[in-house]
Write an enzyme that holds these catalytic residues in place. Structure first.
Site, short mmCIF file in Angstrom:
data_model
loop_
_atom_site.label_atom_id
_atom_site.label_comp_id
_atom_site.label_asym_id
_atom_site.label_seq_id
_atom_site.Cartn_x
_atom_site.Cartn_y
_atom_site.Cartn_z
N GLY A 46 2.31 9.36 -8.45
CA GLY A 46 0.60 9.14 -8.31
C GLY A 46 0.44 7.85 -7.63
N GLN A 51 -4.34 0.17 -6.14
CA GLN A 51 -2.92 -0.33 -6.29
C GLN A 51 -2.31 -0.79 -4.87
OE1 GLN A 51 -1.54 3.45 -8.48
NE2 GLN A 51 -0.29 1.78 -9.30
N CYS A 95 4.11 3.00 -14.22
CA CYS A 95 2.99 2.83 -13.27
C CYS A 95 3.66 1.74 -12.04
CB CYS A 95 2.03 1.92 -13.80
SG CYS A 95 0.42 1.48 -12.69
N LEU A 96 3.57 2.30 -10.78
CA LEU A 96 4.17 1.59 -10.01
C LEU A 96 3.62 0.05 -9.85
CD1 LEU A 96 3.74 4.11 -6.73
CD2 LEU A 96 5.94 3.67 -8.31
N HIS A 137 -4.07 9.44 -15.20
CA HIS A 137 -3.58 7.66 -15.21
C HIS A 137 -4.35 7.26 -13.88
CE1 HIS A 137 -0.01 5.16 -15.24
NE2 HIS A 137 -0.57 4.93 -13.98
N GLU A 138 -4.47 8.23 -12.75
CA GLU A 138 -4.82 7.43 -11.58
C GLU A 138 -6.66 7.42 -11.59
OE1 GLU A 138 -2.63 6.29 -9.71
OE2 GLU A 138 -1.02 7.56 -10.43
N HIS A 141 -7.33 4.15 -12.90
CA HIS A 141 -7.02 3.03 -12.01
C HIS A 141 -8.25 2.72 -11.35
CE1 HIS A 141 -2.74 1.73 -11.97
NE2 HIS A 141 -2.30 2.94 -11.97
NI NI Z 1 -0.42 3.42 -12.25
#
Ligand code: NI
Length: 172
Positions: A46, A51, A95-96, A137-138, A141
């Site tokens: 995701g 991000q 998380c990226l 989660h997204e 963000h």
């Molecule tokens: Ni994340």
């Protein structure tokens, strides 16, 4: 298509409330393609627009696997969680934007998400398991929330300490 640099925890854009998208145009479709490419390149499931430094309400997810080869790849614009189950479950998240850290996070087990696709058509999905978790989660963000905010204060402190150490090690 182009890879976009992924911003890391500590960048203020990750703490902003992202703005709704108003134009469903070529720019948006190119952004979504770039987000998919960037996510696949980073081997994530995701990615949210903040991000890559853009404070806009756009997310992509792809949770397809051998068991579910079809459903599970979505781009959602202006997503909204409209219902959540009372039942919760726990699973490990990463998380990226916080590479190197992961922790078990408790979230509602099932969510209903509404939003729009890249063409501006209304879209809705009811999701559990990995897809339900990835969507929550997204969407977090887009509201400036990271998974480290969803754990106990003690665990959060430990994660932030570990993050500072990791950053020192790589000289950030
Ligand atoms: Ni994340």
């Amino acid at each position: 298509m182009a890879l976009r640099p992924i911003v890391l925890m500590g960048d203020p854009v990750l703490r902003e409330t992202a703005a709704p998208v108003e134009s469903f145009d070529e720019r948006l479709r190119a952004l979504i393609e770039d987000m998919f490419e960037t996510m696949y390149h980073a081997e994530g499931v995701g990615l949210a627009a903040p991000q890559i430094g853009l404070s806009e309400r756009v997310l992509v997810v792809d949770v397809r696997n051998e068991d579910e080869p079809e459903a599970g790849r979505f781009a959602i614009v202006n997503p909204e969680i409209v219902a959540v189950s009372r039942e919760t479950d726990k699973a490990t998240e990463g998380c990226l934007s916080i590479p190197g850290l992961e922790e078990s996070v408790e979230r509602p087990a099932v969510v209903e998400v509404k939003g729009f696709d890249a063409e501006g058509r209304p879209f809705s999905v009811e999701a559990d398991d990995l897809l339900g978790r990835a969507l929550q989660h997204e969407i977090d963000h887009l509201d400036g929330v990271l998974f480290v905010d969803r754990v106990s204060p003690l665990k959060r402190q430990m994660l932030l300490k570990r993050w500072r150490k990791l950053q020192e090690e790589v000289g950030l």
